[in-house]
Design an enzyme around this catalytic site. Sequence first.
Site, PDB file in Angstrom:
ATOM      1  N   CYS A  65       0.913  -1.004  -0.242  1.00  0.00           N
ATOM      2  CA  CYS A  65      -0.101  -0.535  -0.120  1.00  0.00           C
ATOM      3  C   CYS A  65       0.350   1.326  -0.051  1.00  0.00           C
ATOM      4  O   CYS A  65       1.664   0.900   0.769  1.00  0.00           O
ATOM      5  CB  CYS A  65      -0.960   0.004   1.194  1.00  0.00           C
ATOM      6  N   CYS A  69      -0.145   4.977   6.916  1.00  0.00           N
ATOM      7  CA  CYS A  69      -0.785   4.738   8.595  1.00  0.00           C
ATOM      8  C   CYS A  69       0.125   3.846   9.030  1.00  0.00           C
ATOM      9  O   CYS A  69       0.310   2.883   9.317  1.00  0.00           O
ATOM     10  CB  CYS A  69      -1.863   3.809   7.342  1.00  0.00           C
ATOM     11  N   CYS A  72      -1.177   0.430  10.912  1.00  0.00           N
ATOM     12  CA  CYS A  72      -1.048  -0.201   9.331  1.00  0.00           C
ATOM     13  C   CYS A  72       0.288  -1.542   8.824  1.00  0.00           C
ATOM     14  O   CYS A  72       1.139  -1.226   8.257  1.00  0.00           O
ATOM     15  CB  CYS A  72      -1.907  -0.138   7.814  1.00  0.00           C
ATOM     16  N   CYS A 109     -17.531  -9.595   3.534  1.00  0.00           N
ATOM     17  CA  CYS A 109     -16.473  -7.588   3.568  1.00  0.00           C
ATOM     18  C   CYS A 109     -15.225  -8.104   2.321  1.00  0.00           C
ATOM     19  O   CYS A 109     -14.592  -8.482   3.470  1.00  0.00           O
ATOM     20  CB  CYS A 109     -16.039  -7.816   4.866  1.00  0.00           C
ATOM     21  N   CYS A 142     -20.302  -6.009   1.525  1.00  0.00           N
ATOM     22  CA  CYS A 142     -19.895  -5.180   1.911  1.00  0.00           C
ATOM     23  C   CYS A 142     -18.206  -4.361   1.386  1.00  0.00           C
ATOM     24  O   CYS A 142     -17.760  -6.135   1.220  1.00  0.00           O
ATOM     25  CB  CYS A 142     -19.367  -5.087   3.528  1.00  0.00           C
ATOM     26  N   CYS A 202     -20.724   1.882   6.558  1.00  0.00           N
ATOM     27  CA  CYS A 202     -19.458   1.175   7.545  1.00  0.00           C
ATOM     28  C   CYS A 202     -18.636   1.572   8.130  1.00  0.00           C
ATOM     29  O   CYS A 202     -17.690   2.496   7.119  1.00  0.00           O
ATOM     30  CB  CYS A 202     -19.988  -0.341   7.526  1.00  0.00           C
ATOM     31  N   ARG A 272     -19.758  -3.742  15.713  1.00  0.00           N
ATOM     32  CA  ARG A 272     -19.296  -5.589  15.860  1.00  0.00           C
ATOM     33  C   ARG A 272     -17.773  -4.740  16.463  1.00  0.00           C
ATOM     34  O   ARG A 272     -17.339  -3.953  16.177  1.00  0.00           O
ATOM     35  CB  ARG A 272     -18.724  -5.569  13.890  1.00  0.00           C
TER      36      ARG A 272
END
Length: 404
Positions: A65, A69, A72, A109, A142, A202, A272
């Site tokens: 990526c 972040c 992560c 998901c 999702c 979400c 969740r």
Amino acid sequence: MDLLNTLVDKGLRRELPTRAEALAVLSTSDDDLLDVVAAAGKVRRHWFGRRVKLNYLVNLKSGLCPEDCSYCSQRLGSKADILKYTWLKPDDASKAAAAGVAGGAKRVCLVASGRGPTDRDVDRVAGTIKAIKDQNEGVEVCACLGLLSDGQADRLREAGADAYNHNLNTSESTYGDITTTHTYADRVDTVQKAHAAGLSACSGLIAGMGETDEDLVDVVFSLRDLDPDSVPVNFLIPMEGTPLEADWHLTPQRCLRILAMVRFVCPDVEVRIAGGREVHLRTMQPLALNLANSIFLGDYLTSEGQAGHADLEMIADAGFEVEGAGEVTLPQHRATAGGCGSHEGAGCGSHEGAGCGGHEGAGVCGSAPAAAATAASAPQVDELRRDLVSVRRRGAGTDIAPNA
């Protein structure tokens, strides 16, 4: 406690607590913890009964990526020894999804690392959604693909997606301390795009990154303002090779207080328990089912979770039941307003992300301040529980059967 009676009354009326009340939940003592859980449990049962919705993650594209972040394992510069692969083919993704559905998952998901999808990526994911829905009748899907450009949410909805996940992760005031490659406003914009397209929104948070109680309350109040159908609560998994690998600030008791606060602020929303529940709640996981009405089944994006059969046993032993495919997740007033889960077989009302409400970067980047004040009960650095964190080596992207 007068505080808890007040919060229960407000929760049953869908009335927003004050910031002072939310902060007070986080500062309750261990002696009062079971009273806090019992009070929030009354609100949870009022709106969701004893049902537990199961969700299953499929990591469509892992690692590499370009975002930075801090939390992560898939981030730019990550030294974490995770699986790295490009886009799964639709049939492979569908097989992975089918394992989760067979294990009892109602929602799948689909997560992909990266800043956000190109139009070609949206077409690719559309094909994957079709393959999953063709082979798994009634399943909710999702998508969690990062920041959306204009029109992309509409295209995902047209392709059959029920929901879109994009987490705020932490408070606006501290967001820039952990991510420099995009802004908090970018995240809010993507959640609003999902809403506008008719997708079930979400959006959740990650706790345990050194944030203060004020930061936690800020982000949960911001989520309430955005009004998602589902709020995933992630607990940081400190993966080796990431900037936050030594951030072990959570105890099971603090995790329960955080979940209770979220339930009081978002009483009628699907809450969740997402990434990190096994690492930080540990043997207190069953107690947390009194606060949240949704969990992820099996593994996460780049780390392993509890065995799927153990999740099912935990739910049954705690006196709860798995939500069936024909049951509507959300309370009637939210479902009839067009929220996900508003009709059988085509509704959501959920989503791991930190990646799809599951955290580890799930195609959505952004985390909390590494240098913020830590809780007084935070473990010392020499007490890191590395034994509780395992890199995922099975399921999507491998030839080994998934955990579901």
